[in-house]
Design a protein around this motif. Structure first.
Motif, PDB file in Angstrom:
ATOM      1  N   LEU A 168       0.874  -1.166   0.000  1.00 22.29           N
ATOM      2  CA  LEU A 168       0.000   0.000   0.000  1.00 22.29           C
ATOM      3  C   LEU A 168       0.910   1.214   0.000  1.00 22.29           C
ATOM      4  O   LEU A 168       1.748   1.370   0.889  1.00 22.29           O
ATOM      5  CB  LEU A 168      -0.887   0.015   1.239  1.00 22.29           C
TER       6      LEU A 168
ATOM      7  N   LYS B  34      -0.193   4.579  -1.755  1.00 23.98           N
ATOM      8  CA  LYS B  34      -0.890   5.856  -1.914  1.00 23.98           C
ATOM      9  C   LYS B  34      -1.735   6.168  -0.682  1.00 23.98           C
ATOM     10  O   LYS B  34      -2.281   5.263  -0.050  1.00 23.98           O
ATOM     11  CB  LYS B  34      -1.791   5.809  -3.142  1.00 23.98           C
TER      12      LYS B  34
ATOM     13  N   SER C 154      -4.633   7.446  -0.705  1.00 24.98           N
ATOM     14  CA  SER C 154      -6.016   7.016  -0.956  1.00 24.98           C
ATOM     15  C   SER C 154      -6.213   5.535  -0.627  1.00 24.98           C
ATOM     16  O   SER C 154      -7.282   5.139  -0.148  1.00 24.98           O
ATOM     17  CB  SER C 154      -6.401   7.301  -2.408  1.00 24.98           C
ATOM     18  N   GLU C 155      -5.193   4.721  -0.875  1.00 25.31           N
ATOM     19  CA  GLU C 155      -5.288   3.292  -0.542  1.00 25.31           C
ATOM     20  C   GLU C 155      -5.344   3.102   0.979  1.00 25.31           C
ATOM     21  O   GLU C 155      -6.123   2.299   1.489  1.00 25.31           O
ATOM     22  CB  GLU C 155      -4.090   2.527  -1.109  1.00 25.31           C
TER      23      GLU C 155
ATOM     24  N   LYS D 288      -8.801   4.211   2.282  1.00 24.75           N
ATOM     25  CA  LYS D 288      -9.843   3.230   1.984  1.00 24.75           C
ATOM     26  C   LYS D 288      -9.825   2.100   3.021  1.00 24.75           C
ATOM     27  O   LYS D 288     -10.878   1.693   3.523  1.00 24.75           O
ATOM     28  CB  LYS D 288      -9.635   2.654   0.583  1.00 24.75           C
TER      29      LYS D 288
ATOM     30  N   SER E  36     -10.959  -6.698  -1.660  1.00 22.51           N
ATOM     31  CA  SER E  36     -10.465  -5.487  -2.297  1.00 22.51           C
ATOM     32  C   SER E  36     -10.246  -5.786  -3.775  1.00 22.51           C
ATOM     33  O   SER E  36     -10.105  -6.936  -4.180  1.00 22.51           O
ATOM     34  CB  SER E  36      -9.169  -5.028  -1.648  1.00 22.51           C
TER      35      SER E  36
ATOM     36  N   TYR F  43      -7.699  -5.148  -5.339  1.00 19.13           N
ATOM     37  CA  TYR F  43      -6.284  -5.445  -5.526  1.00 19.13           C
ATOM     38  C   TYR F  43      -5.998  -6.876  -5.105  1.00 19.13           C
ATOM     39  O   TYR F  43      -6.783  -7.522  -4.444  1.00 19.13           O
ATOM     40  CB  TYR F  43      -5.436  -4.513  -4.658  1.00 19.13           C
TER      41      TYR F  43
ATOM     42  N   LYS G  98      -2.410  -6.842  -0.399  1.00 21.14           N
ATOM     43  CA  LYS G  98      -1.552  -5.673  -0.214  1.00 21.14           C
ATOM     44  C   LYS G  98      -1.391  -5.399   1.272  1.00 21.14           C
ATOM     45  O   LYS G  98      -2.277  -5.691   2.059  1.00 21.14           O
ATOM     46  CB  LYS G  98      -2.142  -4.437  -0.877  1.00 21.14           C
TER      47      LYS G  98
ATOM     48  N   SER H 248      -6.489  -6.553   1.930  1.00 24.51           N
ATOM     49  CA  SER H 248      -5.552  -5.445   2.134  1.00 24.51           C
ATOM     50  C   SER H 248      -5.469  -5.207   3.636  1.00 24.51           C
ATOM     51  O   SER H 248      -6.494  -5.142   4.305  1.00 24.51           O
ATOM     52  CB  SER H 248      -6.035  -4.177   1.446  1.00 24.51           C
TER      53      SER H 248
END
Length: 117
Positions: free
Chosen positions: A11, A13, A15-16, A19, A40, A42, A45, A84
């Motif tokens: 992770l 960013k 924003s990630e 979230k 997620s 993704y 992460k 995540s």
């Protein structure tokens, strides 16, 4: 079993992180707090946070982050693929040695893995 911890698995960013903080479920350990989001978009992460509340010295905070990343890297196969997580160190982590931190982290990862559904 792939033991690498690639850039795409981190992770990075803001924003990630936001979230996971907003949608995540908390799991408390003795030395750690983990936010978890299942399903997620993704692949698996992970992010790591050691704040200045833990230590004012960057050397200590960076050492703790390296230890947490290493424990995660070796044991990430415990977690499902669609998760995540953000691992946050509590101030009491300074009183623990590496093995105590590892045991607490593994216990939390197993709890997260069991709660997957």
């Amino acid at each position: 079993m792939d033991l690498s911890f690639k850039k795409a698995e981190k992770l990075r960013k803001n924003s990630e992180f936001l979230k996971v903080y907003r949608q995540g479920k908390k799991h408390y350990g003795r030395y750690l707090l983990i936010y978890v989001v299942f399903k997620s978009e993704y692949l698996r992460k992970a992010g790591f946070v050691v704040s200045k509340k833990v230590s004012k010295k960057a050397v200590i905070r960076n050492r703790l982050k390296r230890q947490l990343r290493e424990i995660y890297r070796i044991n990430k196969h415990i977690l499902p693929e669609n998760v995540s997580i953000i691992t946050i160190a509590k101030p009491d982590i300074l009183k623990a040695d590496y093995n105590e931190i590892r045991e607490d982290y593994l216990e939390l990862l197993k709890k997260i893995s069991d709660s997957d559904n």
